[in-house]
Each structure stands twice: as C-alpha cells, then as structure tokens.
Write an enzyme that holds these catalytic residues in place. Structure first.
Site, short mmCIF file in Angstrom:
data_model
loop_
_atom_site.label_atom_id
_atom_site.label_comp_id
_atom_site.label_asym_id
_atom_site.label_seq_id
_atom_site.Cartn_x
_atom_site.Cartn_y
_atom_site.Cartn_z
N ASP A 1 -0.19 5.11 1.01
CA ASP A 1 -0.46 6.07 2.09
C ASP A 1 -0.48 5.38 3.45
O ASP A 1 -1.27 4.46 3.67
CB ASP A 1 -1.79 6.77 1.85
CG ASP A 1 -1.82 7.54 0.55
OD1 ASP A 1 -1.80 8.77 0.59
OD2 ASP A 1 -1.85 6.90 -0.53
N ASP B 1 -1.71 -0.92 6.05
CA ASP B 1 -1.85 -0.20 7.31
C ASP B 1 -3.30 -0.04 7.75
O ASP B 1 -3.60 0.81 8.59
CB ASP B 1 -1.23 1.20 7.20
CG ASP B 1 -2.08 2.14 6.34
OD1 ASP B 1 -2.36 3.27 6.79
OD2 ASP B 1 -2.48 1.75 5.23
N ASP C 1 0.87 -1.16 0.00
CA ASP C 1 0.00 0.00 0.00
C ASP C 1 0.92 1.23 0.00
O ASP C 1 2.11 1.11 0.27
CB ASP C 1 -0.90 -0.04 1.24
CG ASP C 1 -1.75 1.20 1.38
OD1 ASP C 1 -2.45 1.55 0.42
OD2 ASP C 1 -1.72 1.82 2.46
#
Length: 221
Positions: A9, A170, A7
């Site tokens: 961000d 995250d 991922d």
C-alpha cells in the site's frame, strides 16, 4: 540470492481510495455520512483500517472510540474485501521495474501490514500476484513490521539471504523495519506521504520506478 522486498500500500499501488471508501461505509452505517476525504486523508488510509476508524471517531467526538473501532474493524475489512480494486492502481512503471530486477537475478517479494488474504486477493485482481515469489502479510507470522522478522521471512521465501535484501517502502514503519533488520531502505516520494520521506533518512529516495534497478544495484553491490 539478493532480494528486493516491496511494501504494498502506497509503494507498489495507491490503494487509498478503496480503503477510504471502506471506512466511510462504516461511518455511514453509524449514521454519520462520509467522514473521511479520499484526498486529504489518503496518508491515514495507508496506515490501515484502525487508523482510519480512529481518525473518524476523533472527528465525530466519539466518547467510546476504542470500543467502536473494535466493533467496526471487521465491518471495514468485509467492505474493503467486497470492493478492493475499484479505485486502486499500480504506480507507473512499477511492474516494469519488478521484471527488470528479476531479469538481473534478484528475487522479489512483498512484505505488507495488510492482512495476507486481502493482499493476495488484491494482487490477484491486479493480475500481478505471480510476479512475486513471496508474500508476507500482517497476520502471516506472530509479529508484523516494524519487527524485522517478516522482512527476513519474505526474503527467505523468495529464495534469498535475509541479510542481503533491500526494502522498498513509503513510511516510517518501513524505514524502522529496514533499520531493525540492518538492511538498506528505499522510500518512494510519490505516495500520499511522499513529502515526509526525506526526513526519515533512507538510503535512497525513489521518484520514478524507472530508476529503481539502478538504485538497487548501487545499494546491494
């Protein structure tokens, strides 16, 4: 080939400051000032532009929140595009881990719910776009995470077998994507939502990028 898919961000880079700034640009345009806080609202920032606008509209008590969010979303994207890397930083040792994985024979790619063009601009600005063999954004395909197809397609474009990949993320979106794909998930603990990651029961938690190659080796052995 086995692949490690990241991922963007909150995983590879802390982009929350520039995202919050873009949202606050919209709220200032409405005459409301800076509605979001760069620290306490960082977790919402990493859930995307609409999430930030919705939170701000709720705080402002907007009766037409959905309409205002639709109206200002393109404004937010343009504000973000024009100042995409003012506050954004890569997490410590992230790129060293990426290079170590490549040396060990893994393919690497990025699967993000940021629009592909913005993700590409950001990665180019940070000087790391060429380190990744593939990039899939929210609008690259007809579906986005947590649908597993963007993850599978990222692995394919990185030269790998989609069933032999691992997702580094995250959020619950990343956890659910990996679960739907039937592949392992590693969640970072140093992002804005890090304190909640253990509750999502990923295959591993990552506290420092220096540990990632060893974790990947153990999960993809």
């Amino acid at each position: 080939m086995k692949t490690v898919i990241f991922d963007l961000d909150g995983t590879l880079a802390d982009t929350s400051g520039d995202l919050i700034a873009a949202a606050n640009h919209c709220f200032r345009d409405m005459g409301a000032g800076d509605v979001l806080d760069p620290l306490s609202d960082a977790g919402t920032a990493l859930r995307g532009g609409r999430a930030m606008l919705n939170l701000g509209m709720k705080r402002l008590g907007q009766s037409d929140a959905a309409e205002m969010t639709d109206r200002y979303y393109p404004v937010l994207l343009e504000a973000y595009r024009s100042a995409i890397d003012v506050h954004t930083v890569l997490y410590p040792r992230a790129m060293e881990a990426v290079e170590r994985l490549k040396i060990e024979g893994y393919g690497v790619g990025i699967c993000t719910n940021k629009p592909e063009a913005l993700a590409d601009i950001l990665l180019q600005s940070l000087g790391v776009r060429d380190a990744f063999a593939a990039l899939i954004g929210a609008d690259t395909l007809s579906v986005r995470k947590p649908d597993p197809e963007p993850l599978f397609e990222t692995a394919r474009r990185a030269g790998g077998d989609p069933k032999k990949c691992i997702l580094i993320g995250d959020s619950d979106t990343d956890r659910n994507t990996a679960r739907a794909a039937g592949v392992p998930c590693v969640l970072v603990t140093f992002g804005p939502a890090g304190g909640d990651m253990a509750a999502l029961q990923p295959e591993a938690l990552l506290q420092d990028y220096a540990d990632l190659p060893g974790i990947v080796d153990s999960l993809l052995a």
